[in-house]
Enzyme design. Structure first.
Site, PDB file in Angstrom:
ATOM      1  NE  ARG A 139      46.250  39.844  49.330  1.00  0.00           N
ATOM      2  CZ  ARG A 139      47.531  40.127  49.445  1.00  0.00           C
ATOM      3  NH1 ARG A 139      48.117  40.031  50.609  1.00  0.00           N
ATOM      4  NH2 ARG A 139      48.238  40.492  48.396  1.00  0.00           N
ATOM      5  NE  ARG A 143      39.809  51.823  46.444  1.00  0.00           N
ATOM      6  CZ  ARG A 143      40.691  51.227  45.627  1.00  0.00           C
ATOM      7  NH1 ARG A 143      40.394  51.079  44.352  1.00  0.00           N
ATOM      8  NH2 ARG A 143      41.840  50.812  46.095  1.00  0.00           N
ATOM      9  NE  ARG A 218      46.491  26.317  45.336  1.00  0.00           N
ATOM     10  CZ  ARG A 218      45.865  25.290  44.782  1.00  0.00           C
ATOM     11  NH1 ARG A 218      45.834  24.094  45.390  1.00  0.00           N
ATOM     12  NH2 ARG A 218      45.289  25.431  43.600  1.00  0.00           N
ATOM     13  NE  ARG A 248      47.934  36.739  39.340  1.00  0.00           N
ATOM     14  CZ  ARG A 248      48.285  37.325  40.478  1.00  0.00           C
ATOM     15  NH1 ARG A 248      47.657  38.413  40.893  1.00  0.00           N
ATOM     16  NH2 ARG A 248      49.252  36.828  41.227  1.00  0.00           N
ATOM     17  CD  GLU A 269      49.613  34.070  38.690  1.00  0.00           C
ATOM     18  OE1 GLU A 269      49.942  35.127  38.094  1.00  0.00           O
ATOM     19  OE2 GLU A 269      49.398  34.023  39.896  1.00  0.00           O
ATOM     20  CE1 TYR A 317      49.139  36.776  49.323  1.00  0.00           C
ATOM     21  CE2 TYR A 317      46.922  36.146  49.959  1.00  0.00           C
ATOM     22  CZ  TYR A 317      47.801  36.622  49.005  1.00  0.00           C
ATOM     23  OH  TYR A 317      47.337  36.944  47.760  1.00  0.00           O
ATOM     24  CG  ASP A 319      51.068  42.463  50.249  1.00  0.00           C
ATOM     25  OD1 ASP A 319      50.918  41.437  49.546  1.00  0.00           O
ATOM     26  OD2 ASP A 319      50.132  43.212  50.557  1.00  0.00           O
TER      27      ASP A 319
HETATM   28  N1  UDP Z   1      40.529  37.377  44.540  1.00  0.00           N
HETATM   29  C1  UDP Z   1      39.380  36.953  43.902  1.00  0.00           C
HETATM   30  N2  UDP Z   1      39.118  37.425  42.651  1.00  0.00           N
HETATM   31  C2  UDP Z   1      39.940  38.250  41.994  1.00  0.00           C
HETATM   32  C3  UDP Z   1      41.119  38.687  42.644  1.00  0.00           C
HETATM   33  C4  UDP Z   1      41.393  38.224  43.911  1.00  0.00           C
HETATM   34  O1  UDP Z   1      38.621  36.161  44.449  1.00  0.00           O
HETATM   35  O2  UDP Z   1      39.642  38.620  40.834  1.00  0.00           O
HETATM   36  C5  UDP Z   1      40.795  36.840  45.895  1.00  0.00           C
HETATM   37  C6  UDP Z   1      41.600  35.534  45.772  1.00  0.00           C
HETATM   38  O3  UDP Z   1      41.206  34.669  46.813  1.00  0.00           O
HETATM   39  C7  UDP Z   1      43.003  36.028  45.958  1.00  0.00           C
HETATM   40  C8  UDP Z   1      42.830  37.122  46.993  1.00  0.00           C
HETATM   41  O4  UDP Z   1      41.593  37.743  46.636  1.00  0.00           O
HETATM   42  O5  UDP Z   1      43.859  34.999  46.400  1.00  0.00           O
HETATM   43  C9  UDP Z   1      43.947  38.149  47.049  1.00  0.00           C
HETATM   44  O6  UDP Z   1      44.117  38.730  45.787  1.00  0.00           O
HETATM   45  P1  UDP Z   1      45.473  39.452  45.378  1.00  0.00           P
HETATM   46  O7  UDP Z   1      45.258  40.097  44.063  1.00  0.00           O
HETATM   47  O8  UDP Z   1      45.899  40.309  46.520  1.00  0.00           O
HETATM   48  O9  UDP Z   1      46.444  38.208  45.222  1.00  0.00           O
HETATM   49  P2  UDP Z   1      48.001  38.065  44.803  1.00  0.00           P
HETATM   50  O10 UDP Z   1      48.292  39.117  43.762  1.00  0.00           O
HETATM   51  O11 UDP Z   1      48.788  38.191  46.079  1.00  0.00           O
HETATM   52  O12 UDP Z   1      48.040  36.668  44.236  1.00  0.00           O
END
Ligand code: UDP
Length: 353
Positions: A139, A143, A218, A248, A269, A317, A319
């Site tokens: 996901r 870059r 989860r 986060r 969170e 999962y 979006d």
């Molecule tokens: N992820 C990570 N570190 C980060 C952000 C994301 O390891 O700082 C991994 C983590 O496993 C997460 C996945 O990437 O579940 C997808 O991140 P995304 O931000 O897309 O998650 P969402 O916002 O859907 O919870």
């Protein structure tokens, strides 16, 4: 629940800040028709999501980009040098990454993987990343330029009045009767057998009364805090180290940069395993759960009078934009089936595909 829109639900809270009650939801898509569809039901404001990640006592841009690489390794790489460097530290012996861990080690190497992905993922998913599919990490892009936008899609927006009025507008139709705060369970509700067809957006395992046991989800807990001014300067800051218990912090007013508020609301969170009384958020989809899921999918494929859609209905999962895309696809397919007097499908997209 007492509101529509599921986990996309938004509401104005203290000081009138629009709060994403079930965590950050940023609408982004490459599907032109989904973008057009959303625009029929509300005003979408241009929005460019950016995320910062705190790890090992420092703050970086995420997804990993040129600046992240240069700051993390203390270098002054050009884009081409950064790309060559990341390729050199990636584990090239992993040719077909299956797990989250393999995907990480292959594409960013051990240092970046340990700093940004291993700890966050253990907190978010509660398992060793070896047990998670590679698709979760796929996901996030890597870059080699200065692009610090979180999503790569051409359309990105936040609804001016939140998501809930959009869903209310979608449901505002003479043919639709809405029952809020009303339990509906295939195994318990009396009226269950009285419908021509059911479109089920709840958990697929719940539809079958958890016949093959509960699939893993989860759930999230949010600890809100109200403060004055600007709390963290960013909409979302990730905490990648495992000694910080939350994943986060979301500061909601930064999702609406066109508004101005003296007060601010932040959500810390926390992720944990979803219990029976909790709201499911993320299907875990452990590799070892595949057989159990297949049992449910097989039951669904054989079932009559029901179509499963959405994140929970297909245990994927998804979006928001993919969910809408698949729902529109389902309605189109169902109308065609009705016109051709064919049975309605169990899925518009099969969960095992
Ligand atoms: N992820 C990570 N570190 C980060 C952000 C994301 O390891 O700082 C991994 C983590 O496993 C997460 C996945 O990437 O579940 C997808 O991140 P995304 O931000 O897309 O998650 P969402 O916002 O859907 O919870």
């Amino acid at each position: 629940r007492s509101h529509v829109a599921g986990n996309c639900h938004t509401e104005r809270q203290d000081g009138d800040v629009m709060v994403h009650v079930y965590g950050p939801h940023i609408f982004h898509t490459a599907h032109e028709h989904v973008w057009q569809y959303m625009n029929r039901f509300g005003t979408l404001m241009p929005y460019n999501h950016k995320v910062k990640a705190t790890t090992q006592g420092k703050v970086f841009s995420l997804p990993v980009n040129l600046l992240t690489i240069n700051q993390f390794f203390g270098k002054t790489f050009t884009p081409a040098q950064a790309e060559a460097f990341i390729t050199s530290i990636g584990d090239q012996s992993i040719t077909d990454p299956q797990s989250f861990r393999d995907q990480g080690l292959r594409f960013v190497g051990p240092e970046l993987y340990a700093a940004f992905f291993d700890g966050y993922t253990r907190k978010q998913w509660g398992v060793d990343p070896v047990e998670l599919p590679a698709s979760i990490l796929a996901r996030l892009p890597v870059r080699f330029n200065d692009d610090d936008t979180y999503f790569s899609h051409p359309y990105q927006a936040i609804p001016k009045d939140g998501y809930t009025p959009i869903v209310e507008a979608i449901l505002n139709h003479d043919g639709i009767k809405l029952h809020l705060s009303t339990r509906f369970s295939p195994t318990e509700s009396k009226e269950f057998g009285s419908f021509d067809h059911i479109i089920w957006t709840g958990p697929i395992d719940a539809y079958f009364g958890f016949e093959f046991g509960r699939l893993g989800y989860r759930t999230l807990d949010f600890v809100p805090e109200v403060a004055d001014g600007d709390y963290q300067g960013h909409p979302v800051v990730n905490y990648c180290d495992t000694d910080v218990p939350y994943t986060r912090i979301t500061e909601h007013k930064h999702f609406a940069p066109w508004e101005s508020h003296d007060k601010t609301i932040v959500y810390r969170e926390f992720s944990r395993l979803c219990g029976e009384a909790d709201t499911p958020y993320y299907p875990i989809r452990l590799v070892k759960e595949k057989e159990q899921l297949l049992n449910y999918v097989q039951r669904a494929r054989d079932a009559k009078g029901v179509t499963f859609i959405g994140r929970l209905g297909t245990y994927r999962y998804l979006d928001m934009d993919v969910t809408i895309h698949e729902a529109l696809l389902a309605s189109k397919t169902m109308l065609e089936c009705i016109a051709n007097k064919q049975p309605l499908p169990s899925f518009s997209v099969d969960p095992m595909a």
